[in-house]
Scaffold this motif. Structure first.
Motif, short mmCIF file in Angstrom:
data_model
loop_
_atom_site.label_atom_id
_atom_site.label_comp_id
_atom_site.label_asym_id
_atom_site.label_seq_id
_atom_site.Cartn_x
_atom_site.Cartn_y
_atom_site.Cartn_z
N ASP A 244 0.66 -0.95 -0.03
CA ASP A 244 -0.11 -0.05 0.02
C ASP A 244 0.70 1.19 0.14
OD1 ASP A 244 -2.25 -1.65 -0.01
OD2 ASP A 244 -2.72 -1.13 2.18
N GLN A 245 2.08 1.19 0.67
CA GLN A 245 2.85 2.51 0.72
C GLN A 245 3.38 2.65 -0.69
OE1 GLN A 245 3.05 -0.28 2.97
NE2 GLN A 245 1.89 0.97 4.44
N SER A 246 3.72 1.87 -1.40
CA SER A 246 4.30 1.87 -2.88
C SER A 246 3.05 2.08 -3.93
CB SER A 246 5.54 1.16 -3.14
OG SER A 246 4.95 -0.26 -3.10
N CYS A 247 1.99 1.81 -3.66
CA CYS A 247 0.96 1.68 -4.64
C CYS A 247 0.37 2.95 -5.29
CB CYS A 247 -0.11 0.80 -4.12
SG CYS A 247 -1.34 0.33 -5.60
N PRO A 248 0.52 3.10 -6.50
CA PRO A 248 -0.12 4.46 -7.04
C PRO A 248 -1.56 4.46 -7.20
CG PRO A 248 1.01 3.05 -8.76
CD PRO A 248 1.54 2.32 -7.56
N VAL A 249 -2.03 3.04 -7.29
CA VAL A 249 -3.54 3.12 -6.99
C VAL A 249 -4.09 3.34 -5.75
CG1 VAL A 249 -5.60 1.66 -7.72
CG2 VAL A 249 -3.51 1.37 -9.04
N VAL A 250 -3.70 3.00 -4.78
CA VAL A 250 -4.05 3.14 -3.43
C VAL A 250 -3.74 4.63 -2.99
CG1 VAL A 250 -3.47 2.75 -0.93
CG2 VAL A 250 -3.55 0.99 -2.56
N ALA A 251 -2.60 5.42 -3.48
CA ALA A 251 -2.51 6.61 -3.22
C ALA A 251 -3.56 7.44 -4.02
CB ALA A 251 -1.11 6.99 -3.81
N LEU A 252 -3.90 7.13 -5.11
CA LEU A 252 -4.79 7.80 -5.75
C LEU A 252 -6.21 7.40 -5.19
CD1 LEU A 252 -5.43 9.51 -8.34
CD2 LEU A 252 -6.03 7.16 -9.61
N GLU A 253 -6.66 6.39 -4.71
CA GLU A 253 -7.71 6.14 -4.30
C GLU A 253 -7.96 6.96 -2.76
OE1 GLU A 253 -9.11 1.83 -5.82
OE2 GLU A 253 -7.78 1.92 -4.21
N THR A 254 -6.95 7.08 -1.93
CA THR A 254 -6.94 7.73 -0.89
C THR A 254 -7.11 9.09 -1.13
OG1 THR A 254 -5.48 5.94 0.16
CG2 THR A 254 -5.74 8.08 1.39
N TRP A 255 -6.53 9.87 -1.85
CA TRP A 255 -6.69 10.93 -2.20
C TRP A 255 -7.87 11.44 -2.76
CZ3 TRP A 255 -6.10 16.10 -2.14
CH2 TRP A 255 -6.76 16.95 -3.16
N MET A 256 -8.71 10.68 -3.56
CA MET A 256 -9.92 11.12 -4.12
C MET A 256 -10.82 10.81 -2.87
SD MET A 256 -9.69 9.01 -7.69
CE MET A 256 -11.52 9.46 -8.12
N ARG A 257 -11.00 9.84 -2.09
CA ARG A 257 -11.79 9.67 -1.16
C ARG A 257 -11.94 10.67 -0.07
NH1 ARG A 257 -9.91 5.28 0.42
NH2 ARG A 257 -9.21 5.87 2.65
N LEU A 258 -10.49 11.11 0.35
CA LEU A 258 -10.50 12.02 1.62
C LEU A 258 -10.70 13.57 1.06
CD1 LEU A 258 -7.75 10.23 3.80
CD2 LEU A 258 -10.36 10.33 3.90
N GLY A 259 -10.22 13.49 -0.31
CA GLY A 259 -10.17 14.95 -0.88
C GLY A 259 -11.68 15.01 -1.38
N ARG A 260 -12.61 14.05 -1.35
CA ARG A 260 -14.12 14.12 -1.90
C ARG A 260 -13.99 14.52 -3.53
NH1 ARG A 260 -17.43 16.72 3.13
NH2 ARG A 260 -16.64 15.22 4.48
N ILE A 261 -12.96 13.92 -4.14
CA ILE A 261 -13.05 14.15 -5.60
C ILE A 261 -13.84 13.28 -6.32
CG2 ILE A 261 -11.37 14.63 -7.63
CD1 ILE A 261 -10.59 16.34 -5.15
N ALA A 262 -15.16 13.58 -6.78
CA ALA A 262 -15.91 12.96 -7.49
C ALA A 262 -15.77 13.19 -8.88
CB ALA A 262 -17.30 12.96 -6.92
N ARG A 263 -15.70 14.57 -9.38
CA ARG A 263 -15.71 14.63 -10.87
C ARG A 263 -14.74 15.85 -11.09
NH1 ARG A 263 -21.50 16.34 -12.89
NH2 ARG A 263 -20.11 16.81 -14.53
N GLY A 264 -14.74 16.17 -12.23
CA GLY A 264 -13.88 17.40 -12.76
C GLY A 264 -12.22 16.99 -12.61
N PRO A 265 -11.42 18.17 -12.48
CA PRO A 265 -10.18 17.86 -12.46
C PRO A 265 -9.71 16.89 -11.30
CG PRO A 265 -10.39 20.18 -12.50
CD PRO A 265 -12.03 19.61 -12.25
N LEU A 266 -8.70 16.13 -11.47
CA LEU A 266 -8.44 15.14 -10.56
C LEU A 266 -7.32 15.63 -9.48
CD1 LEU A 266 -8.30 12.20 -9.59
CD2 LEU A 266 -6.19 11.85 -11.07
N PHE A 267 -6.42 16.46 -9.84
CA PHE A 267 -5.47 16.96 -9.01
C PHE A 267 -5.82 18.62 -8.97
CE2 PHE A 267 -3.06 13.29 -10.43
CZ PHE A 267 -3.23 12.66 -9.08
#
Length: 364
Positions: A244-267
């Motif tokens: 999990d520490q090195s996984c780009p997918v886990v990092a992306l999912e965590t950012w989207m979940r806690l940042g509440r990114i549901a649509r629009g620009p990703l970063f």
């Protein structure tokens, strides 16, 4: 004379109405009658559509760079008393000479920058209805002399390997800013993405209202990134990491979940109040992020800080993947979207260049 023009007009009208394409005949009629031509309303709309397509023929970043090239040239013309239009090969030869020589207030430009400025000028001249002949002796001869006198080997950014990227992510916090930046580094490295491609990503295909460069789709095995490049669309598969520490997918999912990114620009930008904004990040953020975290992680600590700061940029992630992925070269070439293996090899800066020993293979 007027009667004959009217007779021709009357003779042409039935043919135009019958074949369903009346624009050429109408234009001829109006010109013959001596009145200014105004195309029909549906043609005016088509002209606007064509303009929109023409503007999209060149990437937004390229258009911005070309606009700066034109501003630089126009400013030089004003200072020196030359006219920027119509294009004059002699004037442009003097301009690139001034760029190469520099002065007390303006440093000399590199050969690559001068060649880019010429490309920008050619594009701007075409947009204004002119053509620039770069083969003209006043330009070609001066440019050849500049190349011969000032050309230097390209200075490439340091390639960051997998262990380097993990050390860089370890310097980040676990607040929203740290979660976002960790996802940027891991996704950019694993995908071999350019910095403009990273910040241009949207959450979904239909979110690209502001001209983003692509979108993501998350599956159980990994992330599929769809990108719009110079030659069309391409897909980049980014698999899950070994932890999990090195996984780009886990990092992306965590950012989207806690940042509440549901649509629009990703970063997106993080506001002063700590909340996630709606505005897309600039690609300059990726370059600063790579530089700052590489320095904080102590990468290339054998060099003085001034030299280390010049080594790292957004491209360090892309070249790092090419250098460290121990798989067949064709897979790396596909991931980076290169048309040739030779271009991919230019990115493999820290690989074992002598792994394939043709000397021994030939019997010596």
């Amino acid at each position: 004379m007027a009667d004959s023009s009217q007779n021709r007009a009357q003779n042409q009208l039935p043919a135009a109405a019958g074949d369903g394409d009346d624009l050429p005949d109408i234009v001829d009629i109006v010109l013959d009658m001596g009145r200014p031509a105004r195309p029909p309303a549906h043609v005016e709309a088509l002209v606007e559509t064509a303009r929109d397509y023409a503007s999209n023929a060149t990437a937004q970043n390229t258009r911005a760079a070309y606009a700066k090239d034109w501003a630089h040239y126009s400013s030089w013309c004003r200072r020196t008393g030359f006219e920027p239009l119509p294009p004059d090969a002699g004037t442009i030869g003097l301009y690139i000479s001034a760029c190469a020589a520099g002065d007390a207030r303006r440093p000399a430009l590199s050969v690559a920058t001068i060649e880019r400025r010429l490309s920008g000028l050619a594009w701007n001249f075409v947009r204004r209805g002119f053509a620039l002949d770069r083969a003209d002796r006043h330009i070609a001869t001066v440019l050849a002399g500049i190349r011969r006198k000032h050309a230097r080997p390209p200075r490439q950014k340091e390639a960051l390997l997998g262990a380097d990227v993990l050390a860089m992510t370890a310097t980040l916090g676990h607040d929203l800013r740290g979660l976002r930046d960790r996802a940027i580094l891991l996704l950019g490295f694993a995908g071999g993405l350019r910095r403009s491609e990273i910040v241009g990503l949207d959450v979904a295909r239909d979110d690209r209202a502001d001209g983003g460069s692509g979108w993501i789709e998350i599956f159980a095995p990994g992330v599929l990134v769809t990108l719009r490049g110079k030659t069309g669309w391409r897909e980049v598969e980014i698999g899950r990491g070994s932890s999990d520490q090195s996984c780009p997918v886990v990092a992306l999912e965590t950012w989207m979940r806690l940042g509440r990114i549901a649509r629009g620009p990703l970063f997106r930008r993080i506001l002063k109040n700590g909340r996630v904004g709606a505005e897309r990040l600039s690609d300059r953020h990726v370059a600063r992020l790579v530089k700052q975290t590489a320095l904080a992680a102590g990468i290339r600590a054998d060099l003085p800080d001034g030299e280390r700061a010049l080594l790292f940029a957004g491209h360090s992630l892309r070249s790092g993947l090419a250098s460290s992925a121990e798989i067949e070269e064709r897979y790396v070439q596909k991931q980076l979207g290169h048309a040739s293996a030779e271009m991919t090899r230019k990115y493999q800066r820290r690989r074992d260049r002598f792994r394939t020993n043709l000397t021994k293979a030939s019997g010596l």
